[in-house]
Design a protein around this motif. Structure first.
Motif, mmCIF file in Angstrom:
data_model
loop_
_atom_site.group_PDB
_atom_site.id
_atom_site.type_symbol
_atom_site.label_atom_id
_atom_site.label_comp_id
_atom_site.label_asym_id
_atom_site.label_seq_id
_atom_site.Cartn_x
_atom_site.Cartn_y
_atom_site.Cartn_z
ATOM 1 N N SER A 1 0.849 -1.198 0.000
ATOM 2 C CA SER A 1 0.000 0.000 0.000
ATOM 3 C C SER A 1 0.884 1.246 0.000
ATOM 4 O O SER A 1 1.983 1.251 0.552
ATOM 5 C CB SER A 1 -0.914 0.014 1.223
ATOM 6 N N GLU A 2 0.393 2.302 -0.618
ATOM 7 C CA GLU A 2 1.163 3.536 -0.735
ATOM 8 C C GLU A 2 0.320 4.713 -0.268
ATOM 9 O O GLU A 2 -0.905 4.719 -0.404
ATOM 10 C CB GLU A 2 1.591 3.779 -2.191
ATOM 11 N N ILE A 3 0.996 5.710 0.278
ATOM 12 C CA ILE A 3 0.326 6.937 0.689
ATOM 13 C C ILE A 3 1.217 8.108 0.295
ATOM 14 O O ILE A 3 2.445 8.048 0.432
ATOM 15 C CB ILE A 3 0.032 6.946 2.207
ATOM 16 N N GLY A 4 0.610 9.142 -0.257
ATOM 17 C CA GLY A 4 1.373 10.297 -0.704
ATOM 18 C C GLY A 4 0.672 11.593 -0.353
ATOM 19 O O GLY A 4 -0.540 11.635 -0.108
ATOM 20 N N LEU A 5 1.445 12.658 -0.345
ATOM 21 C CA LEU A 5 0.904 13.998 -0.068
ATOM 22 C C LEU A 5 1.530 14.963 -1.056
ATOM 23 O O LEU A 5 2.753 15.039 -1.175
ATOM 24 C CB LEU A 5 1.215 14.427 1.363
ATOM 25 N N GLU A 6 0.680 15.693 -1.768
ATOM 26 C CA GLU A 6 1.128 16.684 -2.733
ATOM 27 C C GLU A 6 0.720 18.064 -2.242
ATOM 28 O O GLU A 6 -0.420 18.270 -1.830
ATOM 29 C CB GLU A 6 0.511 16.407 -4.109
ATOM 30 N N VAL A 7 1.656 18.998 -2.264
ATOM 31 C CA VAL A 7 1.424 20.357 -1.784
ATOM 32 C C VAL A 7 1.658 21.320 -2.945
ATOM 33 O O VAL A 7 2.660 21.205 -3.666
ATOM 34 C CB VAL A 7 2.359 20.705 -0.610
ATOM 35 N N PHE A 8 0.737 22.258 -3.121
ATOM 36 C CA PHE A 8 0.833 23.249 -4.189
ATOM 37 C C PHE A 8 1.195 24.589 -3.569
ATOM 38 O O PHE A 8 0.425 25.157 -2.788
ATOM 39 C CB PHE A 8 -0.494 23.338 -4.947
ATOM 40 N N GLY A 9 2.371 25.072 -3.918
ATOM 41 C CA GLY A 9 2.885 26.290 -3.309
ATOM 42 C C GLY A 9 2.617 27.530 -4.144
ATOM 43 O O GLY A 9 1.820 27.520 -5.079
ATOM 44 N N PRO A 10 3.308 28.625 -3.825
ATOM 45 C CA PRO A 10 3.076 29.890 -4.524
ATOM 46 C C PRO A 10 3.737 29.907 -5.900
ATOM 47 O O PRO A 10 4.533 29.030 -6.244
ATOM 48 C CB PRO A 10 3.726 30.916 -3.590
ATOM 49 N N THR A 11 3.414 30.896 -6.673
ATOM 50 C CA THR A 11 4.082 31.128 -7.954
ATOM 51 C C THR A 11 5.328 31.978 -7.712
ATOM 52 O O THR A 11 5.251 33.052 -7.111
ATOM 53 C CB THR A 11 3.139 31.844 -8.934
ATOM 54 N N ILE A 12 6.471 31.488 -8.153
ATOM 55 C CA ILE A 12 7.758 32.164 -7.945
ATOM 56 C C ILE A 12 8.420 32.380 -9.299
ATOM 57 O O ILE A 12 8.648 31.422 -10.038
ATOM 58 C CB ILE A 12 8.683 31.346 -7.026
ATOM 59 N N ALA A 13 8.696 33.619 -9.617
ATOM 60 C CA ALA A 13 9.344 33.976 -10.885
ATOM 61 C C ALA A 13 8.593 33.380 -12.073
ATOM 62 O O ALA A 13 9.209 32.917 -13.035
ATOM 63 C CB ALA A 13 10.800 33.528 -10.883
#
Length: 537
Positions: free
Chosen positions: A208-220
């Protein structure tokens, strides 16, 4: 005055009905479609659309919460006015406005609105208004509960940036005939031990797998994101039934900076020079045919990708990067890290890949060429140059039939899974600093045919082979000087059926056979029947 008050009351009911049924309820109907659009999507190109859709969803939910609160307040005020009006109407049984109110609400017929039935129409008109308000309240409560449920599913981070949880809960039940290096997801076959039965069975959820994706700010101008993925195949605790308590293991963790045509990726990621793998839910802890013709690795790296659109549908992608210079040595210590041969060289490994792709019949058509180089220092002046050339392809043959695969040729690439994980050979006692070493040459690859019977049902068949050059072994290296039997070839074949009754439910059955050929002894085989059941989230 009373007539004007009733007209005002009817107008308020109409306004609230319009607000409740046309705005919140209509948006509530759209919520599932928007939520579906923000479901897990693979590939960097889909992330900008996903981010915009989720941002739109959050804005819509906040608007609905505000409108819902306003509607509840207005309905409470309307209920109070209704109760006061009913009390007033009960005192005036001959008031003709009662019939008019009932007629406008559709609760009575024309005959009921006649002067002869005015008295009987009064309670019906009042009841109709009350029922209408009650329906409005019920609808508002339902919408509110749905909004609260949607709000609770949000993953909130300390930085307040949007995050998404993903993964798979996977159960594998299996039966093996023959012996192998690993019971639940074997990589190569071994001789059956004396006195041991030839067959065994088992089950596991440690893939079994577990993941976490985080979307950050726009940079340059670049959209930033990060992703970490774990499984439970990091070993077993020293306790009773410990085989069922798999230890958490890091697979990948990376940071991305994505511009329109350029991406920078830093972290521990899969090999971008070997991007494909056969389809299999029997083997997720390592890709299918790992050490049997499928190069792989979760390696710390820094790479750059540049995409060139040469037409509306054709794309050329160029990738280049540096990687941690690994050679498949086991750690010397369980708690403290020491440099291995590749890291002792003082320089990282380097890799390059270029590919061309376009869609054909809703299937990808593409071909890629890649190269790899790393230098290894095995102490006392013993240096080895590790290198490899790779080729990968995806060809749609028919509308429902596709061919994919990879091929490689290299030397000292045990860190990538080549030569069954062997990078070098010792020509004498490995503890003797004067013993010569030699990088082991290897070639291999795999090919798969995928038959998409229906959108939910597919058949996959694949073959693979990894072969070390016997000329590097015979006359130079012996088993007793190389920590066990030297494996000269590892051959695999598999067939599986994958059924998806829903997009997030996986049912699969797979039959796999591995046959391994040591250089100085007879071959061994292992057959595995694997039944998989998984839920994606």
């Amino acid at each position: 005055m009373k007539s004007h008050r009733m007209l005002f009351l009817r107008g308020a009911v109409s306004v609230i009905a319009t607000i409740t049924f046309a705005s919140p309820y209509g948006r509530a109907q759209q919520l599932p479609a928007t939520s579906s659009a923000s479901a897990p999507v693979d590939g960097a190109s889909a992330r900008p659309d996903l981010q915009d859709q989720v941002r739109e969803l959050r804005t819509m939910v906040e608007e609905m919460r505000a409108e819902n609160a306003q509607s509840r307040a207005e309905m409470e005020h309307l209920r109070q006015d209704l109760q006061a009006t009913r009390a007033l109407l009960e005192k005036i049984p001959g008031n003709p406005s009662v019939a008019a109110s009932a007629e406008s609400s559709g609760a009575v017929t024309q005959s009921q609105a006649s002067p002869s039935t005015d008295a009987s129409a009064q309670p019906q008109g009042s009841n109709a208004l009350e029922e209408r308000v009650q329906k409005l309240e019920d609808s508002s409560s339902l919408i509110g509960s749905k909004i609260d449920e949607q709000y609770q599913t949000k993953v909130e981070t300390a930085s307040k940036y949007r995050a998404r949880l993903h993964g798979i809960i996977l159960m594998n039940a299996f039966r093996n005939v023959g012996n192998s290096d690993n019971l639940d997801f074997p990589s190569y076959a071994e001789p059956v031990r004396a006195g041991w039965p030839e067959a065994n069975i088992g089950a596991t959820l440690r893939q079994s797998e577990i993941g976490l994706e985080v979307f950050g700010p726009t940079i340059a101008g670049a959209k930033t994101s990060a992703d970490v993925q774990l499984d439970f195949s990091g070993g077993f605790p020293a306790t009773g039934n410990g085989v069922d308590f798999g230890i958490v293991r890091l697979q990948t963790a990376n940071l991305r900076f994505d511009w329109e045509h350029t991406s920078i990726i830093a972290g521990q990621d899969s090999l971008f020079v070997s991007p494909l793998s056969p389809t299999s839910f029997a083997s997720l802890a390592t890709p299918a045919f790992a050490f049997a013709g499928n190069l792989w690795g979760w390696t710390p790296q820094l790479r750059v990708e540049q995409r060139f659109a040469i037409s509306d549908q054709q794309t050329i992608t160029v990738q280049a990067g540096v990687l941690d210079n690994l050679d498949w040595e086991t750690p010397y210590n369980s708690f403290y890290r020491s440099p291995q041969a590749g890291e002792l060289s003082g320089q990282p490994a380097a890799a390059f890949r270029t590919s061309w792709s376009r869609p054909v019949r809703n299937h990808p058509l593409g071909i890629g060429v890649a190269g790899y180089y790393g230098r290894q220092n095995w102490l006392w002046g013993r240096n080895v140059d590790a290198w490899a050339g790779m080729l990968d392809w995806q060809f749609p043959l028919l509308p429902r039939l596709a061919l994919s695969g990879e091929f490689y040729r290299g030397r000292a690439i045990g860190g990538l899974g080549g030569a069954v994980g062997t990078s070098i050979l010792y020509g004498g006692d490995p503890k003797n600093i004067s013993s010569p070493i030699r990088g082991l040459d290897a070639t291999g690859g795999w090919a798969q045919l995928k038959f998409q019977i229906t959108p939910r049902l597919e058949l996959n068949g694949a073959i693979s082979d990894d072969e070390a050059f016997a000329g590097d072994v015979r006359g130079f290296a012996l088993d007793q000087n190389n920590f066990g039997p030297i494996l000269g070839r590892n051959h695999g074949v598999l067939g599986n059926v994958v059924f998806r009754p829903r997009s997030d439910v996986i049912l699969s059955a797979e039959l796999r056979r591995l046959r391994t050929f040591p250089v100085y002894s007879s071959s061994s085989f292992t057959n595995q029947l694997n039944l998989s059941m998984g839920i994606l989230f």
